[in-house]
Design a protein around this motif. Structure first.
Motif, PDB file in Angstrom:
ATOM      1  N   UNK A   1     -11.367 -40.600   4.003  1.00 60.56           N
ATOM      2  CA  UNK A   1     -10.215 -39.722   4.094  1.00 60.56           C
ATOM      3  C   UNK A   1     -10.634 -38.299   3.765  1.00 60.56           C
ATOM      4  N   UNK A   2     -10.104 -37.378   4.564  1.00 55.45           N
ATOM      5  CA  UNK A   2     -10.409 -35.966   4.383  1.00 55.45           C
ATOM      6  C   UNK A   2      -9.129 -35.136   4.482  1.00 55.45           C
ATOM      7  N   UNK A   3      -9.172 -33.946   3.900  1.00 55.82           N
ATOM      8  CA  UNK A   3      -8.087 -32.986   4.075  1.00 55.82           C
ATOM      9  C   UNK A   3      -8.190 -32.468   5.507  1.00 55.82           C
TER      10      UNK A   3
ATOM     11  N   UNK B   1      -3.576 -46.012   1.570  1.00 59.41           N
ATOM     12  CA  UNK B   1      -3.637 -44.571   1.852  1.00 59.41           C
ATOM     13  C   UNK B   1      -3.223 -44.253   3.288  1.00 59.41           C
ATOM     14  N   UNK B   2      -2.539 -43.120   3.450  1.00 63.46           N
ATOM     15  CA  UNK B   2      -2.154 -42.659   4.777  1.00 63.46           C
ATOM     16  C   UNK B   2      -3.404 -42.240   5.539  1.00 63.46           C
ATOM     17  N   UNK B   3      -3.613 -42.834   6.693  1.00 63.05           N
ATOM     18  CA  UNK B   3      -4.798 -42.541   7.511  1.00 63.05           C
ATOM     19  C   UNK B   3      -4.800 -41.078   7.944  1.00 63.05           C
ATOM     20  N   UNK B   4      -5.996 -40.531   8.174  1.00 66.34           N
ATOM     21  CA  UNK B   4      -6.124 -39.135   8.596  1.00 66.34           C
ATOM     22  C   UNK B   4      -5.269 -38.837   9.825  1.00 66.34           C
ATOM     23  N   UNK B   5      -5.284 -39.737  10.808  1.00 65.57           N
ATOM     24  CA  UNK B   5      -4.528 -39.518  12.050  1.00 65.57           C
ATOM     25  C   UNK B   5      -3.023 -39.430  11.774  1.00 65.57           C
ATOM     26  N   UNK B   6      -2.507 -40.312  10.921  1.00 66.32           N
ATOM     27  CA  UNK B   6      -1.079 -40.290  10.580  1.00 66.32           C
ATOM     28  C   UNK B   6      -0.738 -39.018   9.801  1.00 66.32           C
ATOM     29  N   UNK B   7      -1.616 -38.618   8.879  1.00 65.66           N
ATOM     30  CA  UNK B   7      -1.386 -37.405   8.108  1.00 65.66           C
ATOM     31  C   UNK B   7      -1.394 -36.183   9.014  1.00 65.66           C
TER      32      UNK B   7
ATOM     33  N   UNK C   1       1.899 -36.210  10.915  1.00 66.44           N
ATOM     34  CA  UNK C   1       2.997 -35.848  10.022  1.00 66.44           C
ATOM     35  C   UNK C   1       3.025 -34.345   9.759  1.00 66.44           C
ATOM     36  N   UNK C   2       1.880 -33.773   9.411  1.00 59.66           N
ATOM     37  CA  UNK C   2       1.860 -32.350   9.079  1.00 59.66           C
ATOM     38  C   UNK C   2       2.069 -31.468  10.308  1.00 59.66           C
ATOM     39  N   UNK C   3       1.717 -31.944  11.472  1.00 55.35           N
ATOM     40  CA  UNK C   3       2.038 -31.228  12.703  1.00 55.35           C
ATOM     41  C   UNK C   3       3.553 -31.220  12.928  1.00 55.35           C
ATOM     42  N   UNK C   4       4.177 -32.377  12.705  1.00 57.22           N
ATOM     43  CA  UNK C   4       5.637 -32.464  12.828  1.00 57.22           C
ATOM     44  C   UNK C   4       6.317 -31.511  11.840  1.00 57.22           C
ATOM     45  N   UNK C   5       5.838 -31.503  10.606  1.00 54.14           N
ATOM     46  CA  UNK C   5       6.435 -30.644   9.579  1.00 54.14           C
ATOM     47  C   UNK C   5       6.188 -29.169   9.886  1.00 54.14           C
ATOM     48  N   UNK C   6       4.976 -28.818  10.305  1.00 55.76           N
ATOM     49  CA  UNK C   6       4.652 -27.416  10.587  1.00 55.76           C
ATOM     50  C   UNK C   6       5.520 -26.857  11.707  1.00 55.76           C
ATOM     51  N   UNK C   7       5.843 -27.688  12.694  1.00 53.36           N
ATOM     52  CA  UNK C   7       6.673 -27.204  13.792  1.00 53.36           C
ATOM     53  C   UNK C   7       8.101 -26.901  13.325  1.00 53.36           C
ATOM     54  N   UNK C   8       8.507 -27.461  12.204  1.00 50.50           N
ATOM     55  CA  UNK C   8       9.850 -27.225  11.681  1.00 50.50           C
ATOM     56  C   UNK C   8       9.850 -26.189  10.557  1.00 50.50           C
ATOM     57  N   UNK C   9       8.821 -26.219   9.701  1.00 51.70           N
ATOM     58  CA  UNK C   9       8.769 -25.340   8.538  1.00 51.70           C
ATOM     59  C   UNK C   9       8.093 -24.005   8.833  1.00 51.70           C
TER      60      UNK C   9
END
Length: 187
Positions: A1-3, A23-29, A32-40
Motif C-alpha cells: 500500500x502506498x499514498x 486495508x483499502x486497496x490502492x485502486x479503491x483509495x 474514492x479520492x478522485x470522487x471526493x476531489x471532483x466534489x470538494x
C-alpha cells in the motif's frame, strides 16, 4: 500500500498483521479520492475523521492532500499500533489524533467534521449504524461529506442522509453521502 497523491505520494504504508483489518486497496483509495476531489475541489484545511481506521490509509491520504487534521478511530490494538507507526513515519503527529475506541462509543462532536471516511467490516451494517449515531451526535453538518466502503451488495441507508454517488471497485462499493436536509443535523 502506498499514498496515491499529495505531499507523501508514493510513500509506503504499513498494514496491521493478521486478518482483523481489511486495508483499502490502492485502486479503491484512488477511486474514492478522485470522487471526493471532483466534489470538494481540494482537501486544504479540512477536518477529517478516519473511522474504522485500520492502517490509517484513508486519513493519511487526506493529510497528504492537504487536510488540516485527521482523527483516527480504531479499536483493534494491532491496527492502533500500525496507525501510530504510520503517523510517526510521515511526521504527521501534529496533524493527527488517535482514539483507541469503537466508533459506536464516540461522544458528541464539538463541531461537525468536513469529511468522514468510514471503512467498517463488510456485511455488518456497521456503516449505517455509525452514520446514524454520528448524525445524532453532531459529527455531520450541512457541509459534511461522508464516504463509506462496504461490500458490493451492502446498502447504506440512514434517515436524513442521501447518496450522492456510488462506485463498485473490486469486491467493494464506495458510497458518498450528504445530509438530505441541511437543517436535519443533531437531533
Amino acid at each position: 500500500m502506498r499514498i496515491i497523491a499529495g505531499e507523501w505520494r508514493g510513500r509506503k504504508l504499513s498494514s496491521p498483521k493478521g486478518d482483523a483489518t481489511r486495508p483499502t486497496a490502492d485502486r479503491a483509495r484512488e477511486t474514492l479520492f478522485s470522487m471526493l476531489a471532483s466534489r470538494l475541489g481540494n482537501f486544504e484545511e479540512l477536518r477529517v475523521a478516519d473511522l474504522f481506521a485500520g492502517s490509517g490509509a484513508l486519513g493519511l491520504e487526506a493529510l497528504s492532500r492537504g487536510a488540516a487534521h485527521c482523527l483516527f478511530v480504531e479499536q483493534d490494538r494491532a491496527a492502533i499500533d500500525t496507525i501510530r507507526a504510520n503517523i510517526a513515519a510521515f511526521d504527521a503527529r501534529s496533524r493527527s489524533t488517535v482514539e483507541a475506541v469503537s466508533v459506536m462509543h464516540l461522544r458528541a462532536a464539538r463541531e461537525p467534521y468536513d469529511l468522514l471516511l468510514l471503512d467498517p467490516p463488510y456485511q455488518t451494517g456497521a456503516g449505517s449504524v455509525a452514520l446514524d449515531r454520528l448524525k445524532r451526535l453532531g459529527w455531520i453538518g450541512p457541509a459534511t461529506w461522508m464516504a463509506t466502503e462496504t461490500a458490493r451488495d451492502e446498502t447504506i441507508d440512514v434517515d436524513g442522509l442521501s447518496i450522492d454517488a456510488e462506485r463498485r471497485v473490486g469486491k467493494g462499493k464506495l458510497t458518498l453521502l450528504r445530509l438530505t436536509d441541511p437543517d436535519a443535523t443533531a437531533g
